[in-house]
Design a protein around this motif. Structure first.
Motif, PDB file in Angstrom:
ATOM      1  N   GLY A 107       0.929  -1.120   0.069  1.00  0.00           N
ATOM      2  CA  GLY A 107      -0.029   0.049   0.050  1.00  0.00           C
ATOM      3  C   GLY A 107       0.741   1.114  -0.006  1.00  0.00           C
ATOM      4  O   GLY A 107       1.858   1.196   0.332  1.00  0.00           O
ATOM      5  N   VAL A 108       0.235   2.200  -0.538  1.00  0.00           N
ATOM      6  CA  VAL A 108       1.169   3.813  -0.449  1.00  0.00           C
ATOM      7  C   VAL A 108       0.221   4.653   0.231  1.00  0.00           C
ATOM      8  O   VAL A 108      -0.838   4.810   0.035  1.00  0.00           O
ATOM      9  CB  VAL A 108       1.259   4.142  -2.067  1.00  0.00           C
ATOM     10  CG1 VAL A 108       1.930   5.654  -1.992  1.00  0.00           C
ATOM     11  CG2 VAL A 108       2.203   3.073  -2.401  1.00  0.00           C
ATOM     12  N   ALA A 139      -8.344   2.792  -2.129  1.00  0.00           N
ATOM     13  CA  ALA A 139      -8.372   2.253  -3.589  1.00  0.00           C
ATOM     14  C   ALA A 139      -7.213   1.470  -4.099  1.00  0.00           C
ATOM     15  O   ALA A 139      -6.137   1.608  -3.329  1.00  0.00           O
ATOM     16  CB  ALA A 139      -8.620   3.556  -4.544  1.00  0.00           C
ATOM     17  N   GLU A 140      -7.692   0.664  -4.892  1.00  0.00           N
ATOM     18  CA  GLU A 140      -6.545  -0.136  -5.536  1.00  0.00           C
ATOM     19  C   GLU A 140      -6.421   0.166  -6.780  1.00  0.00           C
ATOM     20  O   GLU A 140      -7.386  -0.046  -7.752  1.00  0.00           O
ATOM     21  CB  GLU A 140      -6.868  -1.934  -5.285  1.00  0.00           C
ATOM     22  CG  GLU A 140      -5.815  -2.709  -5.894  1.00  0.00           C
ATOM     23  CD  GLU A 140      -5.857  -3.992  -5.262  1.00  0.00           C
ATOM     24  OE1 GLU A 140      -5.025  -4.965  -5.697  1.00  0.00           O
ATOM     25  OE2 GLU A 140      -6.842  -4.306  -4.507  1.00  0.00           O
ATOM     26  N   SER A 141      -4.988   0.591  -7.264  1.00  0.00           N
ATOM     27  CA  SER A 141      -4.858   0.850  -8.597  1.00  0.00           C
ATOM     28  C   SER A 141      -4.539  -0.283  -9.595  1.00  0.00           C
ATOM     29  O   SER A 141      -4.386  -1.694  -8.807  1.00  0.00           O
ATOM     30  CB  SER A 141      -3.291   1.481  -8.807  1.00  0.00           C
ATOM     31  OG  SER A 141      -2.200   0.505  -8.466  1.00  0.00           O
ATOM     32  N   GLU A 142      -4.429   0.065 -10.882  1.00  0.00           N
ATOM     33  CA  GLU A 142      -4.402  -1.396 -11.921  1.00  0.00           C
ATOM     34  C   GLU A 142      -3.157  -2.020 -11.603  1.00  0.00           C
ATOM     35  O   GLU A 142      -2.895  -3.304 -12.078  1.00  0.00           O
ATOM     36  CB  GLU A 142      -4.702  -0.817 -13.096  1.00  0.00           C
ATOM     37  CG  GLU A 142      -3.505   0.154 -13.757  1.00  0.00           C
ATOM     38  CD  GLU A 142      -3.867   0.669 -15.260  1.00  0.00           C
ATOM     39  OE1 GLU A 142      -3.176  -0.231 -15.822  1.00  0.00           O
ATOM     40  OE2 GLU A 142      -4.072   1.727 -15.215  1.00  0.00           O
ATOM     41  N   LEU A 147      -3.916   2.528  -2.412  1.00  0.00           N
ATOM     42  CA  LEU A 147      -3.466   3.740  -2.353  1.00  0.00           C
ATOM     43  C   LEU A 147      -4.446   4.661  -1.483  1.00  0.00           C
ATOM     44  O   LEU A 147      -5.645   4.419  -1.556  1.00  0.00           O
ATOM     45  CB  LEU A 147      -3.281   4.468  -3.718  1.00  0.00           C
ATOM     46  CG  LEU A 147      -2.963   5.949  -3.652  1.00  0.00           C
ATOM     47  CD1 LEU A 147      -1.664   6.305  -2.914  1.00  0.00           C
ATOM     48  CD2 LEU A 147      -3.158   6.391  -5.121  1.00  0.00           C
ATOM     49  N   LEU A 148      -3.931   5.613  -0.579  1.00  0.00           N
ATOM     50  CA  LEU A 148      -4.649   6.520   0.068  1.00  0.00           C
ATOM     51  C   LEU A 148      -4.014   7.759  -0.002  1.00  0.00           C
ATOM     52  O   LEU A 148      -2.629   7.935   0.183  1.00  0.00           O
ATOM     53  CB  LEU A 148      -5.006   6.188   1.716  1.00  0.00           C
ATOM     54  CG  LEU A 148      -6.329   5.580   1.631  1.00  0.00           C
ATOM     55  CD1 LEU A 148      -6.364   5.204   3.066  1.00  0.00           C
ATOM     56  CD2 LEU A 148      -7.490   6.200   1.233  1.00  0.00           C
ATOM     57  N   SER A 149      -4.436   8.962  -0.572  1.00  0.00           N
ATOM     58  CA  SER A 149      -3.849  10.035  -0.776  1.00  0.00           C
ATOM     59  C   SER A 149      -5.054  11.440  -0.478  1.00  0.00           C
ATOM     60  O   SER A 149      -6.134  11.090  -0.672  1.00  0.00           O
ATOM     61  CB  SER A 149      -3.541  10.264  -2.208  1.00  0.00           C
ATOM     62  OG  SER A 149      -2.868  11.582  -2.578  1.00  0.00           O
TER      63      SER A 149
END
Length: 322
Positions: A107-108, A139-142, A147-149
């Motif tokens: 995760g970022v 959310a999950e990227s492709e 990610l959370l920002s």
């Protein structure tokens, strides 16, 4: 035959975030489930629901549900620099993608509250953030990275005019989100050595820190300050990365060094820290980053530079004992 992926896709929304892992071998399905905070009756009901659901699937002979009372062990790696403009966010995004390709659950957290950029780098600008109770759901990227920002929570182009305590609260919400089975959080810190960095290190205690610098002397002075801050709060330094190291002319093939050469490696040696590698100054990286396609998602020379650094970080994680 039902696979582990098939099972994960059919899990109820209310239960899916608690399922740490699913394994299916010759008709025997094992689920490890986080039961932290549940009453005994609630945990038993969840277990029975899972057993009934999975047992009804094609080819499943036996279902084993292991309820764990503690939350998954999750390590935090801070990615920092003493100043802005050295490519720290680009490095964070590409390390996350490379580590995910290696099989890690990553995760970022975009902790640059005032200048979030991970939504662009990971092509997540259109992915909204949901919540479960008081916790955000990343959310999950492709690219397989969660990610959370703040870039997902505010309108594009809107300035955030908050004082220190508010940024600390925002960071807490991002860090304490419902990260599910994420085992490694990469935290993209803002430039400098201010409130967000102190809150991160004192409250969330990273397992280690990666420090990014360009080769030039000015950037190295600031990177040294960042290292000193990490040392003061007993956060181990994983190593230094030299970014924008060498430019290959696309027309003649000559290599030039607009920001100098070898500065970060020399600084690492002088400070007694590991040198993790260097990333070139390349148009391809800039274009890919602006379009939300991290080079580490492919096997180009630029992507391989990030992947090599990710391998060293992965080795550090496996050997650190943390």
């Amino acid at each position: 035959m039902t696979t582990a992926s098939d099972i994960e896709r059919r899990l109820p929304d209310a239960i899916a975030p608690r399922v740490r892992s699913v394994r299916s071998t010759e008709g025997v399905v094992t689920l490890v489930v986080d039961a932290a905070g549940l009453e005994r009756s609630e945990a038993a009901e969840m277990q029975a629901q899972l057993e009934q659901l999975v047992k009804s699937m094609d080819g499943v002979k036996e279902v084993r549900v292991a309820l764990m009372a503690d939350r998954p062990s999750r390590r935090i790696i801070a990615v920092g620099s003493g100043k802005g403009g050295v490519g720290k966010s680009t490095l964070t995004a590409n390390l996350a993608v490379a580590l995910a390709r290696m099989g890690r659950k990553v995760g970022v957290v975009d902790a640059d509250i005032y200048g979030p950029s991970q939504v662009m780098l990971l092509d997540a600008a259109n992915q909204g953030v949901k919540a479960e109770g008081e916790k955000l759901i990343p959310a999950e990227s492709e690219f397989g990275v969660k990610l959370l920002s703040m870039g997902q929570l505010i309108a594009p182009g809107k300035a955030i005019a908050w004082r220190g305590p508010m940024t600390g609260n925002a960071l807490g919400q991002l860090m304490d989100a419902h990260w599910g089975d994420v085992e490694l959080l990469l935290v993209d810190l803002p430039p400098g050595t201010g409130d967000v960095q102190l809150t991160m290190m004192q409250k969330f205690k990273p397992a280690g820190a990666v420090v990014v610098s360009t080769p030039q002397d000015l950037a190295l002075i600031d990177a040294t300050r960042a290292i000193d801050l990490f040392r003061q709060v007993n956060v181990p330094i994983v190593g230094l990365v030299e970014n924008m190291a060498g430019y290959v002319c696309p027309h003649c093939g000559d290599v030039s060094d607009p920001f100098g050469q070898g500065g970060a490696e020399a600084a690492a040696r002088a400070l007694g820290e590991d040198f993790l590698g260097r990333v070139p100054l390349a148009m391809e990286i800039r274009v890919a980053s602006d379009t939300g396609q991290p080079p580490a998602a492919g096997d180009t020379p630029q992507g391989q530079a990030f992947t090599a650094i990710a391998r060293r970080l992965s080795a550090w994680l496996d050997g650190s004992g943390r």
